[in-house]
Scaffold this motif. Sequence first.
Motif, PDB file in Angstrom:
ATOM      1  N   GLU A 199      43.079  27.241  17.716  1.00  0.00           N
ATOM      2  CA  GLU A 199      43.638  27.100  16.364  1.00  0.00           C
ATOM      3  C   GLU A 199      45.070  26.536  16.403  1.00  0.00           C
ATOM      4  OE1 GLU A 199      45.060  29.950  12.690  1.00  0.00           O
ATOM      5  OE2 GLU A 199      43.600  30.747  14.113  1.00  0.00           O
ATOM      6  N   ALA A 200      45.777  26.801  17.492  1.00  0.00           N
ATOM      7  CA  ALA A 200      47.164  26.335  17.606  1.00  0.00           C
ATOM      8  C   ALA A 200      47.258  24.819  17.546  1.00  0.00           C
ATOM      9  CB  ALA A 200      47.782  26.834  18.915  1.00  0.00           C
ATOM     10  N   TYR A 201      46.239  24.117  18.047  1.00  0.00           N
ATOM     11  CA  TYR A 201      46.283  22.656  18.096  1.00  0.00           C
ATOM     12  C   TYR A 201      45.900  22.004  16.766  1.00  0.00           C
ATOM     13  CZ  TYR A 201      46.803  23.447  23.052  1.00  0.00           C
ATOM     14  OH  TYR A 201      47.263  23.871  24.272  1.00  0.00           O
ATOM     15  N   THR A 202      45.371  22.771  15.848  1.00  0.00           N
ATOM     16  CA  THR A 202      45.030  22.222  14.533  1.00  0.00           C
ATOM     17  C   THR A 202      45.971  22.730  13.443  1.00  0.00           C
ATOM     18  OG1 THR A 202      43.425  23.998  14.144  1.00  0.00           O
ATOM     19  CG2 THR A 202      42.584  21.957  15.140  1.00  0.00           C
ATOM     20  N   GLY A 203      46.923  23.554  13.834  1.00  0.00           N
ATOM     21  CA  GLY A 203      47.826  24.170  12.863  1.00  0.00           C
ATOM     22  C   GLY A 203      49.070  23.373  12.547  1.00  0.00           C
ATOM     23  N   GLY A 204      49.229  22.200  13.154  1.00  0.00           N
ATOM     24  CA  GLY A 204      50.368  21.345  12.854  1.00  0.00           C
ATOM     25  C   GLY A 204      51.702  21.939  13.239  1.00  0.00           C
ATOM     26  N   SER A 205      52.709  21.594  12.435  1.00  0.00           N
ATOM     27  CA  SER A 205      54.077  22.000  12.762  1.00  0.00           C
ATOM     28  C   SER A 205      54.283  23.512  12.650  1.00  0.00           C
ATOM     29  CB  SER A 205      55.080  21.260  11.886  1.00  0.00           C
ATOM     30  OG  SER A 205      54.824  21.526  10.533  1.00  0.00           O
ATOM     31  N   GLU A 206      53.480  24.173  11.835  1.00  0.00           N
ATOM     32  CA  GLU A 206      53.589  25.636  11.723  1.00  0.00           C
ATOM     33  C   GLU A 206      53.317  26.284  13.087  1.00  0.00           C
ATOM     34  OE1 GLU A 206      51.597  29.441   9.400  1.00  0.00           O
ATOM     35  OE2 GLU A 206      50.997  27.414   8.842  1.00  0.00           O
ATOM     36  N   MET A 207      52.304  25.808  13.774  1.00  0.00           N
ATOM     37  CA  MET A 207      51.992  26.349  15.096  1.00  0.00           C
ATOM     38  C   MET A 207      53.063  25.975  16.118  1.00  0.00           C
ATOM     39  SD  MET A 207      49.504  28.352  15.289  1.00  0.00           S
ATOM     40  CE  MET A 207      48.323  28.951  14.112  1.00  0.00           C
ATOM     41  N   ALA A 208      53.667  24.809  15.934  1.00  0.00           N
ATOM     42  CA  ALA A 208      54.765  24.421  16.825  1.00  0.00           C
ATOM     43  C   ALA A 208      55.929  25.399  16.670  1.00  0.00           C
ATOM     44  CB  ALA A 208      55.210  22.991  16.532  1.00  0.00           C
ATOM     45  N   VAL A 209      56.190  25.818  15.446  1.00  0.00           N
ATOM     46  CA  VAL A 209      57.260  26.802  15.203  1.00  0.00           C
ATOM     47  C   VAL A 209      56.897  28.144  15.837  1.00  0.00           C
ATOM     48  CG1 VAL A 209      58.478  28.126  13.421  1.00  0.00           C
ATOM     49  CG2 VAL A 209      58.114  25.666  13.122  1.00  0.00           C
ATOM     50  N   TYR A 210      55.643  28.573  15.695  1.00  0.00           N
ATOM     51  CA  TYR A 210      55.201  29.802  16.366  1.00  0.00           C
ATOM     52  C   TYR A 210      55.372  29.677  17.878  1.00  0.00           C
ATOM     53  CZ  TYR A 210      53.039  31.678  12.096  1.00  0.00           C
ATOM     54  OH  TYR A 210      52.810  32.171  10.839  1.00  0.00           O
ATOM     55  N   GLY A 211      55.037  28.516  18.413  1.00  0.00           N
ATOM     56  CA  GLY A 211      55.188  28.279  19.847  1.00  0.00           C
ATOM     57  C   GLY A 211      56.637  28.367  20.279  1.00  0.00           C
ATOM     58  N   LEU A 212      57.524  27.803  19.482  1.00  0.00           N
ATOM     59  CA  LEU A 212      58.946  27.864  19.798  1.00  0.00           C
ATOM     60  C   LEU A 212      59.449  29.309  19.760  1.00  0.00           C
ATOM     61  CD1 LEU A 212      61.414  26.122  20.477  1.00  0.00           C
ATOM     62  CD2 LEU A 212      61.897  26.018  18.015  1.00  0.00           C
TER      63      LEU A 212
END
Length: 155
Positions: free
Chosen positions: A51-64
């Motif tokens: 799901e992280a790879y389809t979540g766009g920039s929101e998932m990038a923020v979670y990753g950060l």
Amino acid sequence: MRSKAKTIVSSGLVAGTLDITAAILVYAVILHKTTAEKILQSVASGIFKKEAYTGGSEMAVYGLCLHFLIAFIFAWFYFKIFPYIPFFKINTVLSGILYGIFVWIIMNLIVLPLAFPVLPEKKLDFPLLLSILIIICCVGMPIAFITRKYYAKWY
């Protein structure tokens, strides 16, 4: 006078910032293997899986956020063990190198296999050595030097 919390937060912020910047510079900017967003999404995938790879920039923020949480945990751990390991007070450079190797081992032999049961086999090659070098320089060394500065007033 620096507080314990400020020392841990500053070493975690420095280590986290240097590490993610190095990863983005090397893998996205220099080698063109991926993008900054994909790097951050891959961190988030430790929790959110595909799901992280389809979540766009929101998932990038979670990753950060997850990336910095991990950096703070490693900064806190070094801060806590520093008084009990006399060698840390003697040679900060070697302590930073060894702690960087320790961080790499924990991340690559424990954390990542727990988050991703199927990982590609690691080979002793340039990318592997580069990843170790990045962790040593960007995580181990800053945490060692910032923590030593705090404890210098005690010995």
